[in-house]
Design a protein around this motif. Structure first.
Motif, PDB file in Angstrom:
ATOM      1  N   ILE A 162     -35.192  35.328 -10.896  1.00  8.10           N
ATOM      2  CA  ILE A 162     -35.768  34.438  -9.887  1.00  8.10           C
ATOM      3  C   ILE A 162     -36.029  33.088 -10.541  1.00  8.10           C
ATOM      4  CG2 ILE A 162     -37.746  34.022  -8.345  1.00  8.10           C
ATOM      5  CD1 ILE A 162     -38.159  37.040  -8.198  1.00  8.10           C
ATOM      6  N   LEU A 163     -35.842  32.011  -9.779  1.00  9.99           N
ATOM      7  CA  LEU A 163     -36.212  30.661 -10.189  1.00  9.99           C
ATOM      8  C   LEU A 163     -37.238  30.120  -9.209  1.00  9.99           C
ATOM      9  CD1 LEU A 163     -33.930  27.790 -11.401  1.00  9.99           C
ATOM     10  CD2 LEU A 163     -35.453  27.362  -9.467  1.00  9.99           C
ATOM     11  N   THR A 164     -38.264  29.462  -9.719  1.00  7.23           N
ATOM     12  CA  THR A 164     -39.195  28.735  -8.851  1.00  7.23           C
ATOM     13  C   THR A 164     -39.069  27.245  -9.105  1.00  7.23           C
ATOM     14  OG1 THR A 164     -40.947  29.235 -10.477  1.00  7.23           O
ATOM     15  CG2 THR A 164     -40.950  30.485  -8.416  1.00  7.23           C
ATOM     16  N   PHE A 170     -33.859  34.454 -23.458  1.00  9.58           N
ATOM     17  CA  PHE A 170     -32.819  33.785 -22.682  1.00  9.58           C
ATOM     18  C   PHE A 170     -31.673  33.337 -23.589  1.00  9.58           C
ATOM     19  CE2 PHE A 170     -36.813  33.292 -20.503  1.00  9.58           C
ATOM     20  CZ  PHE A 170     -36.498  33.545 -19.179  1.00  9.58           C
ATOM     21  N   HIS A 171     -30.479  33.426 -23.028  1.00  9.78           N
ATOM     22  CA  HIS A 171     -29.318  32.925 -23.766  1.00  9.78           C
ATOM     23  C   HIS A 171     -28.234  32.568 -22.775  1.00  9.78           C
ATOM     24  CE1 HIS A 171     -26.714  32.249 -27.165  1.00  9.78           C
ATOM     25  NE2 HIS A 171     -25.769  32.969 -26.599  1.00  9.78           N
ATOM     26  N   PHE A 172     -27.613  31.404 -22.979  1.00  5.12           N
ATOM     27  CA  PHE A 172     -26.500  30.989 -22.140  1.00  5.12           C
ATOM     28  C   PHE A 172     -25.229  30.991 -22.971  1.00  5.12           C
ATOM     29  CE2 PHE A 172     -23.741  27.601 -20.351  1.00  5.12           C
ATOM     30  CZ  PHE A 172     -23.486  28.193 -19.120  1.00  5.12           C
ATOM     31  N   ASP A 173     -24.240  31.760 -22.526  1.00  2.00           N
ATOM     32  CA  ASP A 173     -22.940  31.806 -23.191  1.00  2.00           C
ATOM     33  C   ASP A 173     -21.942  31.017 -22.368  1.00  2.00           C
ATOM     34  OD1 ASP A 173     -23.744  33.534 -25.263  1.00  2.00           O
ATOM     35  OD2 ASP A 173     -23.473  35.290 -23.972  1.00  2.00           O
ATOM     36  N   LEU A 174     -21.358  29.990 -22.945  1.00  2.00           N
ATOM     37  CA  LEU A 174     -20.267  29.259 -22.309  1.00  2.00           C
ATOM     38  C   LEU A 174     -18.975  29.968 -22.696  1.00  2.00           C
ATOM     39  CD1 LEU A 174     -19.259  26.892 -20.649  1.00  2.00           C
ATOM     40  CD2 LEU A 174     -19.252  25.498 -22.723  1.00  2.00           C
ATOM     41  N   THR A 176     -31.095  36.765 -18.935  1.00  2.00           N
ATOM     42  CA  THR A 176     -32.535  36.641 -18.679  1.00  2.00           C
ATOM     43  C   THR A 176     -33.195  38.011 -18.818  1.00  2.00           C
ATOM     44  OG1 THR A 176     -32.733  37.193 -16.325  1.00  2.00           O
ATOM     45  CG2 THR A 176     -31.817  35.012 -16.867  1.00  2.00           C
ATOM     46  N   PRO A 177     -34.535  38.068 -18.843  1.00  2.00           N
ATOM     47  CA  PRO A 177     -35.205  39.375 -18.913  1.00  2.00           C
ATOM     48  C   PRO A 177     -34.916  40.276 -17.716  1.00  2.00           C
ATOM     49  CG  PRO A 177     -36.706  37.626 -19.565  1.00  2.00           C
ATOM     50  CD  PRO A 177     -35.492  36.951 -19.022  1.00  2.00           C
ATOM     51  N   HIS A 178     -34.474  39.711 -16.604  1.00  2.00           N
ATOM     52  CA  HIS A 178     -34.180  40.519 -15.409  1.00  2.00           C
ATOM     53  C   HIS A 178     -32.692  40.598 -15.110  1.00  2.00           C
ATOM     54  CE1 HIS A 178     -38.537  39.922 -14.697  1.00  2.00           C
ATOM     55  NE2 HIS A 178     -38.437  41.105 -14.113  1.00  2.00           N
ATOM     56  N   GLY A 179     -31.861  40.373 -16.120  1.00  3.58           N
ATOM     57  CA  GLY A 179     -30.434  40.553 -15.927  1.00  3.58           C
ATOM     58  C   GLY A 179     -29.627  39.304 -16.197  1.00  3.58           C
ATOM     59  N   THR A 180     -28.325  39.471 -16.105  1.00  5.24           N
ATOM     60  CA  THR A 180     -27.368  38.415 -16.410  1.00  5.24           C
ATOM     61  C   THR A 180     -26.853  37.773 -15.131  1.00  5.24           C
ATOM     62  OG1 THR A 180     -26.694  39.471 -18.471  1.00  5.24           O
ATOM     63  CG2 THR A 180     -25.129  37.939 -17.474  1.00  5.24           C
ATOM     64  N   VAL A 181     -26.708  36.460 -15.150  1.00  9.39           N
ATOM     65  CA  VAL A 181     -26.161  35.704 -14.033  1.00  9.39           C
ATOM     66  C   VAL A 181     -24.826  35.121 -14.467  1.00  9.39           C
ATOM     67  CG1 VAL A 181     -26.506  33.765 -12.458  1.00  9.39           C
ATOM     68  CG2 VAL A 181     -28.465  35.142 -13.195  1.00  9.39           C
ATOM     69  N   GLU A 182     -23.756  35.493 -13.753  1.00  3.60           N
ATOM     70  CA  GLU A 182     -22.435  34.938 -14.011  1.00  3.60           C
ATOM     71  C   GLU A 182     -22.368  33.556 -13.360  1.00  3.60           C
ATOM     72  OE1 GLU A 182     -20.149  36.619 -15.747  1.00  3.60           O
ATOM     73  OE2 GLU A 182     -21.156  38.568 -15.865  1.00  3.60           O
ATOM     74  N   THR A 183     -21.940  32.559 -14.130  1.00  6.13           N
ATOM     75  CA  THR A 183     -21.903  31.189 -13.607  1.00  6.13           C
ATOM     76  C   THR A 183     -20.476  30.665 -13.572  1.00  6.13           C
ATOM     77  OG1 THR A 183     -22.234  30.170 -15.786  1.00  6.13           O
ATOM     78  CG2 THR A 183     -24.215  30.749 -14.514  1.00  6.13           C
ATOM     79  N   PRO A 184     -20.194  29.708 -12.635  1.00  8.71           N
ATOM     80  CA  PRO A 184     -21.125  29.050 -11.719  1.00  8.71           C
ATOM     81  C   PRO A 184     -21.661  30.022 -10.660  1.00  8.71           C
ATOM     82  CG  PRO A 184     -18.873  28.359 -11.269  1.00  8.71           C
ATOM     83  CD  PRO A 184     -18.822  29.132 -12.534  1.00  8.71           C
ATOM     84  N   ALA A 185     -22.921  29.796 -10.275  1.00 15.46           N
ATOM     85  CA  ALA A 185     -23.611  30.717  -9.380  1.00 15.46           C
ATOM     86  C   ALA A 185     -24.415  29.951  -8.333  1.00 15.46           C
ATOM     87  CB  ALA A 185     -24.543  31.630 -10.175  1.00 15.46           C
ATOM     88  N   PHE A 186     -24.634  30.613  -7.194  1.00 17.37           N
ATOM     89  CA  PHE A 186     -25.429  30.038  -6.109  1.00 17.37           C
ATOM     90  C   PHE A 186     -26.646  30.914  -5.856  1.00 17.37           C
ATOM     91  CE2 PHE A 186     -26.732  29.763  -1.676  1.00 17.37           C
ATOM     92  CZ  PHE A 186     -26.884  28.395  -1.523  1.00 17.37           C
ATOM     93  N   MET A 187     -27.826  30.280  -5.737  1.00 17.77           N
ATOM     94  CA  MET A 187     -29.072  30.980  -5.447  1.00 17.77           C
ATOM     95  C   MET A 187     -29.468  30.796  -3.980  1.00 17.77           C
ATOM     96  SD  MET A 187     -31.501  29.944  -8.680  1.00 17.77           S
ATOM     97  CE  MET A 187     -31.236  28.176  -8.451  1.00 17.77           C
ATOM     98  N   GLN A 219     -27.015  36.875  -7.256  1.00 16.23           N
ATOM     99  CA  GLN A 219     -27.469  37.325  -8.566  1.00 16.23           C
ATOM    100  C   GLN A 219     -28.873  36.850  -8.897  1.00 16.23           C
ATOM    101  OE1 GLN A 219     -24.100  36.803 -11.608  1.00 16.23           O
ATOM    102  NE2 GLN A 219     -23.556  35.314 -10.024  1.00 16.23           N
ATOM    103  N   MET A 220     -29.313  35.774  -8.258  1.00 18.71           N
ATOM    104  CA  MET A 220     -30.618  35.179  -8.508  1.00 18.71           C
ATOM    105  C   MET A 220     -31.056  34.473  -7.239  1.00 18.71           C
ATOM    106  SD  MET A 220     -31.916  32.743 -11.668  1.00 18.71           S
ATOM    107  CE  MET A 220     -30.514  31.658 -11.659  1.00 18.71           C
TER     108      MET A 220
END
Length: 371
Positions: free
Chosen positions: A91-93, A6-10, A24-35, A57-58
């Motif tokens: 995915i987030l739980t 995992f890595h977060f780039d600001l 993440t291991p299942h791809g990149t999430v562009e933020t700000p983002a809504f799940m 995206q998630m």
């Protein structure tokens, strides 16, 4: 981050609004983002392909509910949540901690954990920080949450402080029990509406060096202005280089107010819950499709929206709800999910252009005019 997958780039900031990327291991999430929220492993009324088409995206799934049915061991055997849901993206739980609040009449909290009576068959469920970690590891989400104690607001200072420091102690136990390096564990900042307590909790969580942080315990009954103030009191005490997630929020205006205060990630049931009840979100404010004014309106909900609902007239959508056709809630839910994704995509562009305040003012003016 300490978790290597995992890595977060600001990437950019416009005042406190942040534009970033979560890898993440299942791809990149562009933020700000809504799940979108998939409590039972499904976004209600919307198949997973359509969820992807909205721009999601998630997605989020619920630890407590999936533990009860079909069982986290079943999900693990069917390819974890990614295989089970046929969702290849992140995915987030959640941890099950919100059920401390939402199922309060069925639960008993002590230092060890929470005991519930199942809402399905009445059987006893014993959920501890260690058990929450084990269930979430079986479910196999990319982002998992520390087990926390959520209480209603407003509440007594004693009750808020008790739940807050119990959440800190439980977070320490979650860290010790967490074993999968391909799952990012988030610490949750509690503290109710007490700004000093929020700062103290944030400091305690940051000292534990979580890979990302959540702001929890809000949108549980407090006025929006007090929620915004609590966020504003919290985010400056979280590391700039770590993802910040606001749990369970909210209306479109809540999302932009939180982005203004440095939040990167959101979830909420509002798009689908409101869609099922004939309320759709637009730049001109919410539309209640059961209202008679839409009977003869031939225009779409929004002219520039690419969703399948906006291929039809407002009059047709109203007819679906009046006739109790299941397509009505489905199309309205898809529109709302699409609207949320478009809103945050536009927010990302505005932050990159150093124009977020103007963007926010324009959106809020439209929503206010439509009320």
């Amino acid at each position: 981050m300490s978790n290597m997958p995992f890595h977060f780039d600001l990437l950019h900031s416009d005042r406190d609004a942040r534009r970033g990327c979560l890898h993440t291991p299942h791809g990149t999430v562009e933020t700000p983002a809504f799940m979108p929220v998939g409590t039972q492993g499904t976004i209600k009324g919307v198949d997973i392909g359509r969820v992807a088409e909205t721009g999601a995206q998630m997605v989020l799934a619920n630890t407590y509910h999936l533990h009860l049915r079909p069982g986290d061991e079943v999900v693990a055997q069917l390819g974890d949540l990614h295989g089970f849901m046929n969702w290849s993206k992140p995915i987030l739980t959640d941890s099950g901690g919100f059920q401390v609040f939402s199922l309060a009449d069925r639960s008993k909290v002590d230092e060890q954990g929470v005991k519930f009576r199942s809402h399905i068959d009445g059987s006893l469920v014993d959920l501890t920080p260690e058990r929450s970690m084990a269930i979430q590891e079986n479910l196999g989400a990319d982002l998992i949450m520390a087990f926390d104690h959520v209480i209603a607001l407003p509440n007594t200072p004693e009750a808020v402080a008790d739940a807050t420091w119990r959440s800190v102690r439980w977070a320490e136990r979650c860290q010790k029990a967490h074993s999968r390096s391909d799952q990012l564990l988030l610490g949750i900042v509690q503290g109710g509406l007490d700004h000093a307590l929020r700062r103290e909790c944030a400091d305690a969580m940051v000292a534990m060096d979580f890979g990302a942080y959540a702001v929890g315990g809000l949108s549980v009954g407090e006025p929006p202005e007090e929620m915004y103030a609590a966020i504003e009191a919290t985010t400056p005490h979280l590391p700039n280089e770590r993802l910040r997630y606001l749990m369970g929020v909210g209306k479109p205006e809540d999302l932009l107010e939180a982005v203004r205060r440095g939040i990167d990630l959101f979830d909420c049931v509002m798009p689908t819950r409101n869609g099922r009840n004939a309320l759709v979100f637009t730049d001109d404010g919410p539309r209640r499709l059961k209202n008679a004014q839409y009977t003869l309106q031939s225009e779409p909900l929004e002219a520039d929206c690419p969703c399948p609902a906006c291929q039809h007239s407002r009059g047709y959508l109203r007819h679906l709800f009046q006739a109790k056709e299941m397509l009505g809630p489905v199309l309205a839910s898809i529109h709302n999910l699409t609207y949320y994704q478009r809103l945050l995509a536009e927010a990302r562009e505005a932050i990159e252009a150093d124009a977020f305040e103007e963007f926010h003012a324009r959106k809020q003016a439209g929503w206010d005019q439509g009320r």
